[in-house]
Design an enzyme around this catalytic site. Structure first.
Site, PDB file in Angstrom:
ATOM      1  N   ASP A 138      -2.004  -4.057  12.921  1.00 41.24           N
ATOM      2  CA  ASP A 138      -1.377  -4.479  11.666  1.00 41.24           C
ATOM      3  C   ASP A 138      -1.208  -5.992  11.690  1.00 41.24           C
ATOM      4  O   ASP A 138      -0.385  -6.523  12.449  1.00 41.24           O
ATOM      5  CB  ASP A 138      -0.021  -3.782  11.499  1.00 41.24           C
ATOM      6  CG  ASP A 138       0.565  -4.047  10.119  1.00 41.24           C
ATOM      7  OD1 ASP A 138       0.755  -5.228   9.766  1.00 41.24           O
ATOM      8  OD2 ASP A 138       0.806  -3.074   9.389  1.00 41.24           O
ATOM      9  N   ARG A 173       0.865  -1.196   0.000  1.00 40.17           N
ATOM     10  CA  ARG A 173       0.000   0.000   0.000  1.00 40.17           C
ATOM     11  C   ARG A 173       0.883   1.221   0.000  1.00 40.17           C
ATOM     12  O   ARG A 173       1.704   1.392   0.906  1.00 40.17           O
ATOM     13  CB  ARG A 173      -0.845   0.027   1.274  1.00 40.17           C
ATOM     14  CG  ARG A 173      -2.022  -0.869   1.249  1.00 40.17           C
ATOM     15  CD  ARG A 173      -3.101  -0.433   2.202  1.00 40.17           C
ATOM     16  NE  ARG A 173      -2.710  -0.323   3.593  1.00 40.17           N
ATOM     17  CZ  ARG A 173      -3.520   0.102   4.543  1.00 40.17           C
ATOM     18  NH1 ARG A 173      -4.742   0.480   4.249  1.00 40.17           N
ATOM     19  NH2 ARG A 173      -3.117   0.163   5.791  1.00 40.17           N
ATOM     20  N   ASP A 230       2.387  -7.370  10.928  1.00 41.51           N
ATOM     21  CA  ASP A 230       3.316  -7.171  12.046  1.00 41.51           C
ATOM     22  C   ASP A 230       3.010  -8.120  13.189  1.00 41.51           C
ATOM     23  O   ASP A 230       3.924  -8.643  13.841  1.00 41.51           O
ATOM     24  CB  ASP A 230       3.231  -5.725  12.548  1.00 41.51           C
ATOM     25  CG  ASP A 230       4.041  -4.771  11.675  1.00 41.51           C
ATOM     26  OD1 ASP A 230       4.901  -5.249  10.916  1.00 41.51           O
ATOM     27  OD2 ASP A 230       3.781  -3.552  11.739  1.00 41.51           O
ATOM     28  N   THR A 272      -1.094   7.438  -0.642  1.00 42.31           N
ATOM     29  CA  THR A 272      -2.345   7.350  -1.406  1.00 42.31           C
ATOM     30  C   THR A 272      -3.186   6.143  -0.997  1.00 42.31           C
ATOM     31  O   THR A 272      -4.364   6.072  -1.357  1.00 42.31           O
ATOM     32  CB  THR A 272      -2.026   7.202  -2.901  1.00 42.31           C
ATOM     33  OG1 THR A 272      -1.289   5.974  -3.085  1.00 42.31           O
ATOM     34  CG2 THR A 272      -1.184   8.363  -3.404  1.00 42.31           C
TER      35      THR A 272
HETATM   36  N1  URA Z   1      -3.998  -3.873   7.336  1.00 44.26           N
HETATM   37  C1  URA Z   1      -3.862  -4.324   8.608  1.00 44.26           C
HETATM   38  O1  URA Z   1      -3.028  -5.174   8.878  1.00 44.26           O
HETATM   39  N2  URA Z   1      -4.661  -3.821   9.567  1.00 44.26           N
HETATM   40  C2  URA Z   1      -5.606  -2.897   9.314  1.00 44.26           C
HETATM   41  O2  URA Z   1      -6.315  -2.498  10.225  1.00 44.26           O
HETATM   42  C3  URA Z   1      -5.725  -2.432   7.989  1.00 44.26           C
HETATM   43  C4  URA Z   1      -4.916  -2.946   7.027  1.00 44.26           C
END
Ligand code: URA
Length: 217
Positions: free
Chosen positions: A208, A112, A211, A116
């Site tokens: 995330d 990502r 992560d 943007t």
């Molecule tokens: N990607 C993620 O890992 N967590 C989110 O909340 C949004 C995108």
């Protein structure tokens, strides 16, 4: 629980099974360790695999039990292909493969753009004979939906027999975006959360996913 859209065949299947919901709640907790989060992801993806493969076609074959010959069902046709969107989709893959061990695996690498939030492709590798395979696309988080839209757009170029999308959490914005582009692709999710925040994270969400699976933060 299924929510078919009124103006298109698009469907969202919310997997409301108590085991899935319980494990998802544990995963949302911010102090959960990496190993525990990863194990839960594994378990929940196995349970999600049951749902997404529920209506797989079967064919009757003749087998011999220790007692007699009989007809019994086996899954029909060429192998399923799981398509993991890198990198968090990989954390969703092992549990799925445990349930469908003969499946093939494809990978789509997208990141990502942090400004943007648009998805940029850097890797794409699928098995041969995609036109004979049912594709199940994996990404735990359907947030803006941009990665999912781009991955499925690219996947459609290989002309698989069918496509489904499985995630753990979806944002309403992501679902709307995804189905605006791919009304023909059903989505399977364990929950639809409230909204996205300004950084494109799902709220309340679980943070995330990449992560937390890989312990990179
Ligand atoms: N990607 C993620 O890992 N967590 C989110 O909340 C949004 C995108």
């Amino acid at each position: 629980m299924t929510h078919p859209s009124t103006d298109s065949p698009a469907a969202v299947h919310v997997v409301s099974h108590p085991l899935v919901q319980h494990k998802l709640t544990l995963m949302r907790e911010k102090d959960r360790s990496t190993s525990s989060f990863r194990r839960l992801m594994h378990e929940v993806s196995m349970l999600m695999a049951y749902e997404v493969t529920r209506d797989m076609p079967v064919q009757m074959v003749e087998i011999e039990t220790p007692l007699e010959r009989t007809m019994a069902p086996v899954i029909d046709g060429k192998k399923t292909v799981f398509v993991a969107i890198l990198r968090a989709g990989v954390g969703f893959l092992d549990g799925m493969l445990e349930v469908v061990p003969s499946a093939r695996v494809g990978h789509v690498g997208l990141y990502r753009d942090p400004k943007t939030l648009v998805a940029v492709e850097y890797y794409f590798k699928m098995p041969h004979d995609m036109h004979e395979r049912d594709a199940i696309v994996l990404d735990p988080m359907l947030a803006t939906g941009n990665s999912a839209v781009a991955a499925v757009e690219r996947l459609k170029e290989t002309r698989p027999k069918s496509i489904r999308f499985v995630c753990l959490l979806a944002a309403p914005e992501g679902l709307a975006n995804f189905h605006a582009h791919h009304p023909d692709v059903p989505v399977y999710t364990a929950a639809i959360d409230r909204q996205l925040n300004d950084h494109g994270y799902i709220m309340p969400g679980l943070g995330d996913a990449g992560d937390r699976i890989f312990g990179t933060k």
